[in-house]
Design a protein around this motif. Structure first.
Motif, short mmCIF file in Angstrom:
data_model
loop_
_atom_site.label_atom_id
_atom_site.label_comp_id
_atom_site.label_asym_id
_atom_site.label_seq_id
_atom_site.Cartn_x
_atom_site.Cartn_y
_atom_site.Cartn_z
N GLU A 105 0.71 -1.07 0.07
CA GLU A 105 0.02 0.06 -0.03
C GLU A 105 0.81 1.23 0.17
O GLU A 105 0.63 2.16 -0.65
CB GLU A 105 -0.93 0.05 1.21
CG GLU A 105 -1.85 1.09 1.10
CD GLU A 105 -2.95 1.19 2.15
OE1 GLU A 105 -2.91 0.24 2.94
OE2 GLU A 105 -3.87 2.07 2.20
N LYS A 164 6.70 2.90 -2.39
CA LYS A 164 6.65 4.05 -2.92
C LYS A 164 8.01 4.86 -2.50
O LYS A 164 8.66 4.66 -1.80
CB LYS A 164 5.51 4.95 -2.20
CG LYS A 164 4.27 4.32 -2.86
CD LYS A 164 3.15 4.99 -2.10
CE LYS A 164 1.69 4.29 -2.52
NZ LYS A 164 0.57 4.97 -1.78
N GLN A 224 -7.55 1.62 -11.68
CA GLN A 224 -7.63 1.62 -10.08
C GLN A 224 -9.11 1.25 -9.61
O GLN A 224 -9.10 0.54 -8.35
CB GLN A 224 -7.19 2.97 -9.55
CG GLN A 224 -5.73 3.31 -9.80
CD GLN A 224 -5.38 4.50 -9.17
OE1 GLN A 224 -6.13 5.12 -8.29
NE2 GLN A 224 -3.97 5.00 -9.41
N TRP A 278 -8.20 -2.41 -2.75
CA TRP A 278 -7.26 -1.55 -1.94
C TRP A 278 -7.40 -1.53 -0.47
O TRP A 278 -8.15 -0.63 0.29
CB TRP A 278 -7.51 -0.10 -2.40
CG TRP A 278 -6.07 0.55 -2.33
CD1 TRP A 278 -5.94 1.72 -1.31
CD2 TRP A 278 -4.87 0.63 -2.94
NE1 TRP A 278 -4.64 2.16 -1.37
CE2 TRP A 278 -3.92 1.50 -2.23
CE3 TRP A 278 -4.45 -0.46 -3.69
CZ2 TRP A 278 -2.53 1.61 -2.68
CZ3 TRP A 278 -3.04 -0.61 -4.05
CH2 TRP A 278 -2.12 0.51 -3.38
N TRP A 308 -8.29 3.50 3.47
CA TRP A 308 -7.73 4.94 3.14
C TRP A 308 -8.91 5.83 3.06
O TRP A 308 -8.99 7.19 3.26
CB TRP A 308 -6.93 5.05 1.96
CG TRP A 308 -7.46 4.81 0.57
CD1 TRP A 308 -8.51 3.92 0.24
CD2 TRP A 308 -7.57 5.74 -0.41
NE1 TRP A 308 -8.68 4.24 -1.06
CE2 TRP A 308 -8.04 5.34 -1.21
CE3 TRP A 308 -6.74 6.95 -0.45
CZ2 TRP A 308 -8.35 6.10 -2.53
CZ3 TRP A 308 -6.77 7.74 -1.77
CH2 TRP A 308 -7.54 7.11 -2.75
C1 XIL Z 1 -2.81 5.83 -0.69
C2 XIL Z 1 -2.52 4.86 0.34
O1 XIL Z 1 -3.77 3.93 0.72
C3 XIL Z 1 -2.71 5.68 1.70
O2 XIL Z 1 -2.22 5.00 2.97
C4 XIL Z 1 -1.49 6.80 1.64
O3 XIL Z 1 -1.76 7.73 2.82
C5 XIL Z 1 -1.70 7.76 0.29
O4 XIL Z 1 -1.89 6.71 -0.86
N1 XIL Z 1 -4.09 5.73 -5.63
C6 XIL Z 1 -2.91 4.98 -5.42
C7 XIL Z 1 -2.23 4.44 -4.12
O5 XIL Z 1 -2.22 4.65 -6.41
O6 XIL Z 1 -1.16 4.67 -3.95
C8 XIL Z 1 -2.96 5.42 -3.04
O7 XIL Z 1 -2.51 4.95 -1.75
C9 XIL Z 1 -4.65 5.62 -3.32
C10 XIL Z 1 -4.85 6.46 -4.49
#
Ligand code: XIL
Length: 361
Positions: free
Chosen positions: A87, A91, A248, A318, A326
């Motif tokens: 998650e 990154k 997504q 997700w 999130w």
């Molecule tokens: C989100 C996570 O779920 C959170 O924990 C973080 O604070 C922010 O990012 N699109 C994406 C993901 O590609 O990487 C994101 O994840 C949600 C939206």
């Protein structure tokens, strides 16, 4: 899961005795390859049981906190899912907090967990506008230097997980809603060419990983997905190693786009894999029982919209349960977006998703 669809189904219907030596190998490689040992009613009827039977992935985004602290969470994760996505742990800000100094602790934990539970790993993500470390965001690097920084990050991260990550969300959220390129460190300094370069570098670092462009609000046929379609076509003509498109799919209950399946199909018709990569379906809180029922229908439709298209590689949610989603922190007033509630009870959405995955439902 590179098995031809049907292989497992056949094996499930007509179990044959498996030589002892082979049985060990099957246990180690594929959870579904146990029908001769496991009654239909248990493993085969989990989400991952159905997904294994179809040769596709059912995944979940996994946070480091629940992974390391919540045994109820990992019990559901490992029973129901054959794929995981980091998650946050893969990154930029997590992996390279200062230049050239890498922190792999959380990412390695997830990969190790996946390996020991026969789960594949989707890598996420290498070129995105968000979650960049401040040294990178504020570094005011020249284009040449930024190019070197991006290449070295990709070489290092994709190289580290070579053979362990089956697909990478290489490029994330590169477009605006109107189809123009979204402003980002990469886009603004390097131009759209960073996309082809990033894909080529990753391919060199791990030729077996499937390389994706990932985005939201591209599930419908609209200006954004049209622009992505044009870019994908162009990259393929240029021989750039682009293998898949990640949709997504952060949806709101009752609002699945009607053009979703046809839209996924046009990408699949280009020869690309299509995957749902971040599915959740948020509900205005408190969720009514009618909304929970609608959400179940939506989970079924979303999964069928992918699985009904040739080259659908799988569906990733997700999150696993509403406990760590999130959604409430991002969409004010919304929540209850996942198939498990905060106490790990399966919601109607679980049945919807399960029926979407079960070819006989
Ligand atoms: C989100 C996570 O779920 C959170 O924990 C973080 O604070 C922010 O990012 N699109 C994406 C993901 O590609 O990487 C994101 O994840 C949600 C939206």
């Amino acid at each position: 899961m590179s098995h031809a669809p049907g292989t497992h189904r056949r094996r499930r219907r007509a179990p044959r005795p498996v030589p002892l030596a082979l049985a060990g190998a099957l246990v180690a490689t594929a959870a579904v390859a146990l029908p001769h040992l496991t009654p239909e009613a248990s493993a085969a009827t989990t989400l991952r049981g159905y997904a294994d039977g179809r040769g596709v992935r059912i995944g979940a985004a996994v946070g480091d906190t629940p992974l390391t602290s919540d045994a109820s969470y990992t019990a559901v994760l490992d029973r129901e899912f054959n794929s995981v996505t980091a998650e946050n742990a893969m990154k930029w800000d997590a992996v390279e907090p200062s230049r050239g100094s890498f922190n792999w602790a959380a990412a390695d934990r997830l990969v190790a967990h996946a390996t020991s539970h026969n789960q594949g790993v989707r890598g996420h993500t290498l070129a995105w506008y968000a979650q960049l470390p401040s040294w990178l965001k504020n570094g005011n690097f020249s284009a040449t230097e930024l190019n070197t920084i991006l290449k070295s990050h990709i070489d290092t991260e994709v190289g580290r997980y070579k053979g362990k990550v089956y697909a990478w969300d290489m490029i994330n959220e590169a477009f605006n809603e109107d189809g123009s390129m979204r402003s980002s460190l990469w886009q603004d300094k390097l131009g759209t060419g960073y996309i082809a370069n990033a894909l080529r570098w990753a391919y060199t670092a791990d030729p077996a990983a499937r390389l994706y462009i990932n985005d939201y609000n591209i599930e419908a046929d609209n200006a954004k997905s049209d622009a992505l379609y044009a870019l994908a076509q162009q990259l393929l003509v240029q021989g750039v190693p682009l293998h898949g498109i990640g949709f997504q799919s952060h949806f709101e209950v009752g609002k699945l786009p009607t053009s979703m399946k046809a839209n996924l199909k046009r990408f699949s018709d280009l020869g690309l894999e299509v995957s749902i990569t971040e599915l959740d379906i948020r509900i205005p809180l408190p969720a009514s029982s009618a909304e929970l029922t609608q959400q179940s229908t939506d989970y079924k439709s979303a999964s069928e919209n992918c699985l009904g298209v040739p080259r659908c590689a799988g569906i990733t949610l997700w999150g696993v349960s509403d406990k760590y989603s999130w959604v409430p922190g991002t969409f004010n007033g919304y929540g209850a977006a996942l198939p498990y509630n905060e106490s790990y009870a399966a919601k109607p959405a679980y049945t919807g998703l399960s029926n979407g995955l079960d070819p006989n439902a």
